[in-house]
Write an enzyme that holds these catalytic residues in place. Structure first.
Site, PDB file in Angstrom:
ATOM      1  N   TYR A   1     -25.824  16.838  46.812  1.00 23.04           N
ATOM      2  CA  TYR A   1     -25.619  17.956  47.749  1.00 23.04           C
ATOM      3  C   TYR A   1     -26.908  18.557  48.322  1.00 23.04           C
ATOM      4  CZ  TYR A   1     -20.630  17.762  47.578  1.00 23.04           C
ATOM      5  OH  TYR A   1     -19.333  17.342  47.748  1.00 23.04           O
TER       6      TYR A   1
ATOM      7  N   GLU B   1     -14.814  18.949  42.821  1.00 24.28           N
ATOM      8  CA  GLU B   1     -15.056  17.552  42.436  1.00 24.28           C
ATOM      9  C   GLU B   1     -15.288  17.418  40.929  1.00 24.28           C
ATOM     10  OE1 GLU B   1     -18.078  16.355  45.318  1.00 24.28           O
ATOM     11  OE2 GLU B   1     -16.603  16.649  46.907  1.00 24.28           O
TER      12      GLU B   1
HETATM   13  C1  HEM Z   1     -20.538  20.524  52.011  1.00 25.86           C
HETATM   14  C2  HEM Z   1     -20.940  19.276  52.185  1.00 25.86           C
HETATM   15  C3  HEM Z   1     -20.053  18.152  52.671  1.00 25.86           C
HETATM   16  C4  HEM Z   1     -19.037  18.184  53.572  1.00 25.86           C
HETATM   17  C5  HEM Z   1     -18.479  19.387  54.345  1.00 25.86           C
HETATM   18  C6  HEM Z   1     -18.531  16.819  53.676  1.00 25.86           C
HETATM   19  C7  HEM Z   1     -17.485  16.428  54.490  1.00 25.86           C
HETATM   20  C8  HEM Z   1     -16.959  15.156  54.523  1.00 25.86           C
HETATM   21  C9  HEM Z   1     -15.815  14.747  55.298  1.00 25.86           C
HETATM   22  C10 HEM Z   1     -15.020  15.649  56.225  1.00 25.86           C
HETATM   23  C11 HEM Z   1     -15.582  13.452  55.033  1.00 25.86           C
HETATM   24  C12 HEM Z   1     -14.446  12.583  55.615  1.00 25.86           C
HETATM   25  C13 HEM Z   1     -13.319  12.651  54.620  1.00 25.86           C
HETATM   26  C14 HEM Z   1     -12.271  11.599  54.758  1.00 25.86           C
HETATM   27  O1  HEM Z   1     -12.580  10.502  55.199  1.00 25.86           O
HETATM   28  O2  HEM Z   1     -11.145  11.862  54.383  1.00 25.86           O
HETATM   29  C15 HEM Z   1     -16.569  13.011  54.087  1.00 25.86           C
HETATM   30  C16 HEM Z   1     -16.637  11.731  53.608  1.00 25.86           C
HETATM   31  C17 HEM Z   1     -17.728  11.275  52.897  1.00 25.86           C
HETATM   32  N1  HEM Z   1     -18.742  12.031  52.386  1.00 25.86           N
HETATM   33 FE1  HEM Z   1     -18.978  14.005  52.570  1.00 25.86          FE
HETATM   34  N2  HEM Z   1     -19.257  16.015  52.849  1.00 25.86           N
HETATM   35  C18 HEM Z   1     -20.196  16.785  52.231  1.00 25.86           C
HETATM   36  C19 HEM Z   1     -21.112  16.359  51.306  1.00 25.86           C
HETATM   37  C20 HEM Z   1     -21.348  15.031  50.990  1.00 25.86           C
HETATM   38  C21 HEM Z   1     -22.409  14.577  50.117  1.00 25.86           C
HETATM   39  C22 HEM Z   1     -23.379  15.469  49.369  1.00 25.86           C
HETATM   40  C23 HEM Z   1     -22.333  13.213  50.086  1.00 25.86           C
HETATM   41  C24 HEM Z   1     -23.231  12.267  49.332  1.00 25.86           C
HETATM   42  C25 HEM Z   1     -24.260  11.691  49.868  1.00 25.86           C
HETATM   43  C26 HEM Z   1     -21.211  12.825  50.915  1.00 25.86           C
HETATM   44  C27 HEM Z   1     -20.770  11.536  51.107  1.00 25.86           C
HETATM   45  C28 HEM Z   1     -19.618  11.184  51.752  1.00 25.86           C
HETATM   46  C29 HEM Z   1     -19.135   9.811  51.865  1.00 25.86           C
HETATM   47  C30 HEM Z   1     -19.817   8.573  51.308  1.00 25.86           C
HETATM   48  C31 HEM Z   1     -17.941   9.881  52.584  1.00 25.86           C
HETATM   49  C32 HEM Z   1     -17.064   8.706  53.025  1.00 25.86           C
HETATM   50  C33 HEM Z   1     -17.598   8.325  54.357  1.00 25.86           C
HETATM   51  C34 HEM Z   1     -17.088   7.056  54.934  1.00 25.86           C
HETATM   52  O3  HEM Z   1     -15.979   6.599  54.625  1.00 25.86           O
HETATM   53  O4  HEM Z   1     -17.877   6.567  55.722  1.00 25.86           O
HETATM   54  N3  HEM Z   1     -20.649  13.953  51.438  1.00 25.86           N
HETATM   55  N4  HEM Z   1     -17.401  14.072  53.789  1.00 25.86           N
END
Ligand code: HEM
Ligand SMILES: Cc1cc2nc3c(=O)[nH]c(=O)nc-3n(C[C@H](O)[C@H](O)[C@H](O)COP(=O)(O)OP(=O)(O)OC[C@H]3O[C@@H](n4cnc5c(N)ncnc54)[C@H](O)[C@@H]3O)c2cc1C
Length: 393
Positions: free
Chosen positions: A95, A137
């Site tokens: 994060y 989480e």
């Molecule tokens: C407050 C911070 C964050 C928000 C608001 C956020 C938001 C999101 C959203 C909206 C999605 C798409 C969800 C879906 O496909 O159903 C997502 C997917 C993802 N997030 Fe986050 N995220 C955050 C932090 C992080 C962090 C810290 C990481 C780690 C590096 C991360 C890694 C990922 C990955 C790997 C995916 C899947 C993406 C894909 O399929 O290409 N996220 N996140």
């Protein structure tokens, strides 16, 4: 805690985020992957190229900012994202780095200095939003069937149609398989020979829970060739190992007694089939209508499985072929129309579950709304970054 001034700044910058959010998140991902290419092991590269992931991130930040005074209200959205994060292996330690690059991208895109009150307020807001995700989480990691990616042995690979193969698998260590909720998915971590990074993709579990195997049913993606679906089709066979994370996702059936309406487009049948099989076992009296839309007979995967169960009087199984090969095939030909859909549905209050391509789901959603069905009776799953269907009505 945000100060009153910071709260005012966040609220006043919501329109800025609405306008520039996607530019900020696109820049954010570009800078993040440039400096930390190891994170490309976690992210779906195609969702970056198509812009779907930057859009999903921008939208979720916009929602969080709009509700900064009452983050409780967006908890269902947070949970949905957190399921995906947990399934992929996003950890607390990720994060701060994401926060750092997001704020930098915001600064660069909006032309602000790091000590600008907008950036300071957003830094504080990111911390609060991130804490909510980390907490949700943490609970999900504690409740997950296992930690990380577990080795499974493929016990069989079954051709379901011209485009779909099912894979049956169970733990390589011979240990038990936890129950899952029908509608949930697993993530596969694929280390593909010749590929620089590993690739993670989600697949819905397509069989009922409580068996000594899990099953996924995978459609081959073409034009251009999808990386993981083609790898699974061409290179993974019985006796091979695959690595999966524990079941995740909140697209699950409520144990109500009202009729259950399942409407699938193409391979979107997979989570609905699992729901269907489970409900037949646990609530055999519950009326179910399964509307299955597919292009034609050749790509009609898992048809036999539903046909066998069709003999039950509580079930209506309607097959819609968009372009049937055989003129007599199926129950409806062409694209689903509002009149046809209305004729398949019961009069009583029911629960609706949709899964299929975005345009298909949007069109079915619009038709259901036209029929007076309220949005809280309708659940849906995207086979990509989660989006919200547009409320046209
Ligand atoms: C407050 C911070 C964050 C928000 C608001 C956020 C938001 C999101 C959203 C909206 C999605 C798409 C969800 C879906 O496909 O159903 C997502 C997917 C993802 N997030 Fe986050 N995220 C955050 C932090 C992080 C962090 C810290 C990481 C780690 C590096 C991360 C890694 C990922 C990955 C790997 C995916 C899947 C993406 C894909 O399929 O290409 N996220 N996140
Ligand atoms: C919750 C969930 C459940 C899912 N369940 C299932 C399931 O049960 N069965 C199933 O088959 N799938 C399912 N999916 C989809 C699955 O996760 C993969 O997205 C799918 O298999 C395609 O992955 P891939 O690696 O083969 O294709 P990718 O390489 O990720 O490509 C994805 C698509 O984009 C196209 N593409 C590639 N590059 C580009 C580009 N540069 N520009 C535009 N388009 C491009 C490809 O042709 C392909 O159609 C699910 C997804 C989610 C999120």
């Amino acid at each position: 805690m945000l100060t009153n001034e910071q709260m005012t700044v966040i609220t006043s910058t919501v329109p800025v985020l609405e306008e520039h959010g996607v530019k900020v998140t696109t820049r954010f991902y570009r800078q993040l992957f440039n400096d930390h290419p190891e994170l490309l092991n976690l992210f779906n590269h195609v969702n970056q190229e198509t812009g779907d992931q930057p859009k999903a991130l921008a939208y979720s930040l916009y929602q969080a900012a709009s509700n900064i005074e009452n983050l409780e209200s967006i908890l269902p959205v947070v949970k949905q994202i957190a399921h995906k994060h947990r399934s992929i292996g996003v950890k607390e330690e990720h994060y701060p780095i994401v926060g750092e690059y997001l704020l930098q991208a915001m600064q660069d895109e909006l032309g602000l200095n790091s000590d600008d009150p907008v950036i300071e307020a957003w830094g504080a807001a990111y911390g609060i939003i991130a804490d909510v995700f980390i907490q949700v989480e943490k609970e999900m990691y504690e409740q997950a069937g296992w930690d990380g990616f577990r080795e499974m042995k493929v016990s069989s690979k079954v051709r379901e149609s011209d485009e779909i193969y099912s894979f049956y698998f169970s733990p390589a260590d011979g240990g038990p398989l936890p129950l899952f909720q029908p509608g949930q998915y697993i993530s596969i971590e694929a280390s593909i020979p010749g590929e620089k990074y590993r690739h993670i993709r989600q697949y819905s579990l397509s069989d009922a829970p409580g068996k000594n195997h899990y099953r996924i049913s995978v459609k081959r993606e073409n034009n251009p060739e999808g990386i993981v679906s083609n790898y699974l089709h061409d290179q993974v066979n019985a006796e091979d190992s695959i690595y999966i994370s524990a079941p995740a996702g909140d697209f699950t059936v409520k144990e109500a007694h009202s009729p259950l309406i399942l409407i699938s487009g193409g391979v979107g049948v997979t989570p609905l089939l699992s729901m269907y099989k489970r409900v037949r076992e646990s609530q055999p009296e519950r009326p179910v209508t399964f509307v299955q839309a597919v292009r034609n007979e050749n790509v009609h995967g898992l048809a036999e499985e539903i046909h066998v169960l069709k003999e039950d009087s509580h079930i209506r199984h309607i097959v819609c072929y968009e372009e049937p090969e055989n003129i007599d095939a199926g129950d409806f030909k062409g694209r689903l129309t509002p009149e046809a859909l209305a004729s398949f549905l019961p009069q009583e209050q029911a629960e609706y579950y949709l899964c299929g391509p975005e345009l298909f789901m949007q069109s079915v959603y619009d038709m259901l709304k036209d029929l007076g069905i309220s949005s809280n009776q309708i659940s849906y799953e995207f086979f990509g970054p989660t989006m919200t269907l547009v409320e046209n009505k």
